[in-house]
Scaffold this active site. Structure first.
Site, PDB file in Angstrom:
ATOM      1  N   THR A 126      10.731  31.745 -17.755  1.00 56.45           N
ATOM      2  CA  THR A 126      11.097  31.795 -16.329  1.00 56.45           C
ATOM      3  C   THR A 126      11.837  30.516 -15.933  1.00 56.45           C
ATOM      4  O   THR A 126      11.592  29.453 -16.517  1.00 56.45           O
ATOM      5  CB  THR A 126       9.817  31.942 -15.482  1.00 56.45           C
ATOM      6  OG1 THR A 126      10.115  31.587 -14.130  1.00 56.45           O
ATOM      7  CG2 THR A 126       8.707  31.006 -15.941  1.00 56.45           C
ATOM      8  N   ASP A 127      12.664  30.626 -14.900  1.00 53.26           N
ATOM      9  CA  ASP A 127      13.338  29.416 -14.395  1.00 53.26           C
ATOM     10  C   ASP A 127      12.339  28.451 -13.755  1.00 53.26           C
ATOM     11  O   ASP A 127      12.660  27.281 -13.537  1.00 53.26           O
ATOM     12  CB  ASP A 127      14.454  29.777 -13.400  1.00 53.26           C
ATOM     13  CG  ASP A 127      13.960  30.489 -12.132  1.00 53.26           C
ATOM     14  OD1 ASP A 127      12.773  30.874 -12.078  1.00 53.26           O
ATOM     15  OD2 ASP A 127      14.777  30.660 -11.207  1.00 53.26           O
ATOM     16  N   GLU A 128      11.116  28.943 -13.466  1.00 53.79           N
ATOM     17  CA  GLU A 128      10.148  28.071 -12.788  1.00 53.79           C
ATOM     18  C   GLU A 128       9.696  26.909 -13.665  1.00 53.79           C
ATOM     19  O   GLU A 128       9.133  25.936 -13.166  1.00 53.79           O
ATOM     20  CB  GLU A 128       8.955  28.905 -12.288  1.00 53.79           C
ATOM     21  CG  GLU A 128       9.413  29.951 -11.296  1.00 53.79           C
ATOM     22  CD  GLU A 128       8.298  30.662 -10.547  1.00 53.79           C
ATOM     23  OE1 GLU A 128       7.226  30.088 -10.354  1.00 53.79           O
ATOM     24  OE2 GLU A 128       8.531  31.815 -10.142  1.00 53.79           O
ATOM     25  N   TYR A 151       0.921  28.366 -13.083  1.00 52.93           N
ATOM     26  CA  TYR A 151       1.702  29.419 -13.753  1.00 52.93           C
ATOM     27  C   TYR A 151       2.872  28.822 -14.525  1.00 52.93           C
ATOM     28  O   TYR A 151       3.022  29.041 -15.726  1.00 52.93           O
ATOM     29  CB  TYR A 151       2.222  30.437 -12.720  1.00 52.93           C
ATOM     30  CG  TYR A 151       3.362  31.293 -13.225  1.00 52.93           C
ATOM     31  CD1 TYR A 151       3.171  32.207 -14.257  1.00 52.93           C
ATOM     32  CD2 TYR A 151       4.655  31.181 -12.683  1.00 52.93           C
ATOM     33  CE1 TYR A 151       4.223  32.981 -14.738  1.00 52.93           C
ATOM     34  CE2 TYR A 151       5.702  31.952 -13.154  1.00 52.93           C
ATOM     35  CZ  TYR A 151       5.487  32.858 -14.182  1.00 52.93           C
ATOM     36  OH  TYR A 151       6.539  33.622 -14.665  1.00 52.93           O
ATOM     37  N   LYS A 155       3.720  28.524 -18.617  1.00 48.77           N
ATOM     38  CA  LYS A 155       4.926  29.087 -19.233  1.00 48.77           C
ATOM     39  C   LYS A 155       5.720  27.992 -19.961  1.00 48.77           C
ATOM     40  O   LYS A 155       6.278  28.231 -21.032  1.00 48.77           O
ATOM     41  CB  LYS A 155       5.819  29.758 -18.180  1.00 48.77           C
ATOM     42  CG  LYS A 155       5.234  30.996 -17.521  1.00 48.77           C
ATOM     43  CD  LYS A 155       5.050  32.167 -18.467  1.00 48.77           C
ATOM     44  CE  LYS A 155       6.335  32.827 -18.872  1.00 48.77           C
ATOM     45  NZ  LYS A 155       6.109  34.062 -19.692  1.00 48.77           N
TER      46      LYS A 155
HETATM   47  P1  NAD Z   1       3.619  41.600 -14.625  1.00 47.83           P
HETATM   48  O1  NAD Z   1       2.469  40.773 -14.127  1.00 47.83           O
HETATM   49  O2  NAD Z   1       4.138  42.714 -13.799  1.00 47.83           O
HETATM   50  O3  NAD Z   1       3.220  42.240 -16.041  1.00 47.83           O
HETATM   51  C1  NAD Z   1       2.539  41.540 -17.041  1.00 47.83           C
HETATM   52  C2  NAD Z   1       2.014  42.548 -18.056  1.00 47.83           C
HETATM   53  O4  NAD Z   1       1.353  41.817 -19.097  1.00 47.83           O
HETATM   54  C3  NAD Z   1       0.987  43.513 -17.474  1.00 47.83           C
HETATM   55  O5  NAD Z   1       1.276  44.835 -17.890  1.00 47.83           O
HETATM   56  C4  NAD Z   1      -0.339  43.032 -18.057  1.00 47.83           C
HETATM   57  O6  NAD Z   1      -1.281  44.081 -18.243  1.00 47.83           O
HETATM   58  C5  NAD Z   1       0.109  42.453 -19.387  1.00 47.83           C
HETATM   59  N1  NAD Z   1      -0.823  41.436 -19.898  1.00 47.83           N
HETATM   60  C6  NAD Z   1      -1.378  40.396 -19.205  1.00 47.83           C
HETATM   61  N2  NAD Z   1      -2.190  39.685 -20.013  1.00 47.83           N
HETATM   62  C7  NAD Z   1      -2.115  40.274 -21.250  1.00 47.83           C
HETATM   63  C8  NAD Z   1      -2.703  39.983 -22.512  1.00 47.83           C
HETATM   64  N3  NAD Z   1      -3.542  38.947 -22.666  1.00 47.83           N
HETATM   65  N4  NAD Z   1      -2.396  40.760 -23.567  1.00 47.83           N
HETATM   66  C9  NAD Z   1      -1.567  41.837 -23.411  1.00 47.83           C
HETATM   67  N5  NAD Z   1      -0.990  42.168 -22.248  1.00 47.83           N
HETATM   68  C10 NAD Z   1      -1.254  41.387 -21.175  1.00 47.83           C
HETATM   69  O7  NAD Z   1       4.733  40.551 -14.983  1.00 47.83           O
HETATM   70  P2  NAD Z   1       6.333  40.702 -14.929  1.00 47.83           P
HETATM   71  O8  NAD Z   1       6.792  40.344 -13.590  1.00 47.83           O
HETATM   72  O9  NAD Z   1       6.713  41.995 -15.542  1.00 47.83           O
HETATM   73  O10 NAD Z   1       6.749  39.516 -15.905  1.00 47.83           O
HETATM   74  C11 NAD Z   1       6.930  39.741 -17.301  1.00 47.83           C
HETATM   75  C12 NAD Z   1       7.346  38.443 -17.956  1.00 47.83           C
HETATM   76  O11 NAD Z   1       8.543  37.965 -17.356  1.00 47.83           O
HETATM   77  C13 NAD Z   1       6.313  37.329 -17.777  1.00 47.83           C
HETATM   78  O12 NAD Z   1       6.239  36.621 -18.994  1.00 47.83           O
HETATM   79  C14 NAD Z   1       6.883  36.458 -16.675  1.00 47.83           C
HETATM   80  O13 NAD Z   1       6.480  35.121 -16.829  1.00 47.83           O
HETATM   81  C15 NAD Z   1       8.370  36.626 -16.899  1.00 47.83           C
HETATM   82  N6  NAD Z   1       9.234  36.484 -15.711  1.00 47.83           N
HETATM   83  C16 NAD Z   1       8.971  37.208 -14.578  1.00 47.83           C
HETATM   84  C17 NAD Z   1       9.831  37.092 -13.487  1.00 47.83           C
HETATM   85  C18 NAD Z   1       9.609  37.892 -12.220  1.00 47.83           C
HETATM   86  O14 NAD Z   1      10.334  37.694 -11.235  1.00 47.83           O
HETATM   87  N7  NAD Z   1       8.684  38.829 -12.180  1.00 47.83           N
HETATM   88  C19 NAD Z   1      10.946  36.254 -13.558  1.00 47.83           C
HETATM   89  C20 NAD Z   1      11.192  35.544 -14.742  1.00 47.83           C
HETATM   90  C21 NAD Z   1      10.323  35.677 -15.809  1.00 47.83           C
HETATM   91  P1  TYD Z   2       6.850  35.272  -5.271  1.00 50.45           P
HETATM   92  O1  TYD Z   2       7.324  36.681  -5.217  1.00 50.45           O
HETATM   93  O2  TYD Z   2       5.384  35.014  -5.391  1.00 50.45           O
HETATM   94  O3  TYD Z   2       7.650  34.586  -6.478  1.00 50.45           O
HETATM   95  P2  TYD Z   2       7.685  33.014  -6.942  1.00 50.45           P
HETATM   96  O4  TYD Z   2       6.802  32.212  -6.096  1.00 50.45           O
HETATM   97  O5  TYD Z   2       7.217  33.073  -8.356  1.00 50.45           O
HETATM   98  O6  TYD Z   2       9.117  32.618  -6.797  1.00 50.45           O
HETATM   99  O7  TYD Z   2       7.372  34.496  -3.982  1.00 50.45           O
HETATM  100  C1  TYD Z   2       8.752  34.437  -3.681  1.00 50.45           C
HETATM  101  C2  TYD Z   2       8.902  33.574  -2.434  1.00 50.45           C
HETATM  102  O8  TYD Z   2       8.303  34.260  -1.331  1.00 50.45           O
HETATM  103  C3  TYD Z   2       8.190  32.245  -2.518  1.00 50.45           C
HETATM  104  O9  TYD Z   2       8.955  31.259  -1.820  1.00 50.45           O
HETATM  105  C4  TYD Z   2       6.871  32.476  -1.794  1.00 50.45           C
HETATM  106  C5  TYD Z   2       7.260  33.486  -0.723  1.00 50.45           C
HETATM  107  N1  TYD Z   2       6.193  34.419  -0.295  1.00 50.45           N
HETATM  108  C6  TYD Z   2       5.863  34.528   1.067  1.00 50.45           C
HETATM  109  O10 TYD Z   2       6.440  33.861   1.934  1.00 50.45           O
HETATM  110  N2  TYD Z   2       4.883  35.418   1.414  1.00 50.45           N
HETATM  111  C7  TYD Z   2       4.212  36.163   0.494  1.00 50.45           C
HETATM  112  O11 TYD Z   2       3.289  36.938   0.887  1.00 50.45           O
HETATM  113  C8  TYD Z   2       4.570  36.052  -0.892  1.00 50.45           C
HETATM  114  C9  TYD Z   2       3.870  36.871  -1.936  1.00 50.45           C
HETATM  115  C10 TYD Z   2       5.587  35.163  -1.234  1.00 50.45           C
END
Ligand code: NAD
Ligand code: TYD
Length: 337
Positions: A126-128, A151, A155
């Protein structure tokens, strides 16, 4: 037949990736390993669970013997690791499981990739991990890691382990660092689906702090096509940032949702801020664009239209999630905020 082990393929991005590969690349077989935590949902794979090129296995990425068994039995050549605990707010409430899954789990997978000499290990990061930006500049692949939340720290640790396994044992890896995703099947704890769900139900929209925090949004399908380019073309040992150049303040995103759903701005409620809240993320995606010839397919406005319409048309999917455990989560996170 190419054989992938996709972990976390019942979550948001993983399930979108699995559906894309099964729909568009018939020469790929996927073993989908997912623990089915609160975020994992087999409904995300409706229509694909019994696909002949797909095998779903419920299990934990921390379970080394299970990973070895899967790799042997299905002659896996590549692992793509989506599995993670993924929500910043939950990591602030309970960091321990983030350390376990995101760090120990990644390390467990890496040991198998090393011992079985797999062709590739792709870590979905992630970019975070880069921390927070001021009003200027963007993250490049050379930006030093400086994570701020439990988090993002977990990562970043996983990324460092991936690189260390490459350096020490020659594990062939890629790391991808994408900005915030949005699209179908996202769990309604994240900003966009939470606000859509609340607005649909005429519930207050809880905006953290001043609402001027900036995220750089990418439609989930475009993240998946970027990962496909990495899988096909990336040389081992390389890291790629992925992003669509869509920086938006949270209040602007919410405004767009309210307009499309024809709901009033009076639903917005400013609530106590997230501790340690990162102010701004922005991705320089020049490298994957120039070196791997990737382009996003939709603008932010088009992607948001598709996304909002999908949630409107799939309210049963939402209703199944927000009944039960979710209510407790919502109350603990927002009840006294
Ligand atoms: P999500 O929380 O929707 O899904 C995570 C999945 O992993 C779930 O299906 C969960 O059951 C499974 N899981 C959790 N712990 C596990 C374990 N110990 N063993 C096997 N499976 C397990 O997450 P997402 O948003 O789909 O993110 C997927 C990946 O992308 C993550 O690694 C996250 O860090 C990365 N990512 C997410 C975003 C975003 O905006 N959502 C952006 C950049 C990177
Ligand atoms: P989020 O979807 O949790 O992603 P991340 O924090 O990993 O970027 O949040 C996106 C942005 O929205 C972040 O600045 C926090 C804000 N946010 C709210 O203001 N209210 C909310 O209820 C949530 C879930 C997020």
């Amino acid at each position: 037949m190419n054989r992938l082990l996709v972990t976390g393929g019942a979550g948001f991005i993983g399930s979108n990736f699995v559906r894309m590969v099964l729909s568009e690349h018939p020469d790929y077989f996927i073993v989908n390993l997912d623990k089915l935590t609160y975020a994992g949902n087999l409904d995300n794979l409706t229509g694909f669970l019994d696909h002949p090129n797909h095998k779903f296995i419920k299990g934990d990425i921390c379970d080394g013997p299970l990973i070895v068994k899967i790799v042997d039995e299905y002659q896996i050549d590549t692992i793509i690791n989506f599995a993670a605990e993924s929500h910043v707010d939950r990591s602030i409430a309970e960091p321990k499981i983030f350390i376990e899954t995101n760090i120990t789990g990644t390390s467990t997978l890496l040991e198998v990739a090393r011992d079985k000499k797999l062709g590739r290990f792709i870590q979905i990061s992630t970019d975070e991990v880069y921390g927070s930006l001021g009003s200027q500049g963007k993250f490049s692949e050379d930006t030093p890691l400086s994570p701020n939340s439990p988090y993002s720290a977990s990562k970043a640790a996983a990324d460092q382990l991936v690189a260390a396994f490459g350096h020490t044992w020659g594990v062939k890896y890629n790391i991808t660092r994408c900005s915030n995703n949005y699209g179908p099947y996202q769990f309604p704890e994240k900003l966009i689906p939470l606000m859509i769900n609340n607005a649909l139900n005429d519930k207050e929209l809880p905006v953290y702090g001043d609402g001027l925090y900036v995220r750089d949004w990418l439609y989930v399908y475009d993240h998946c096509t970027a990962l496909w380019q990495v899988l096909q073309k990336a040389p081992p040992g390389e890291t790629y940032n992925i992003g669509g150049c869509n920086e938006k303040a949270n209040l602007d995103v919410i405004d767009l949702i309210l307009k499309r759903l024809d709901k009033p701005k009076s639903l917005i409620r400013h609530v106590t801020d997230r501790p340690g809240h990162d102010r701004r993320y922005a991705i320089d995606a020049g490298r994957i664009i120039n070196e791997l010839n990737w382009r996003p397919s939709v603008s932010f406005e088009e992607g948001m239209e598709k996304t909002i319409d999908w949630y409107v048309q799939n309210q049963e999917w939402l209703a199944n999630i927000v009944s039960g455990e979710y209510q407790k989560y919502y109350e603990s996170m927002y009840g006294n905020r």
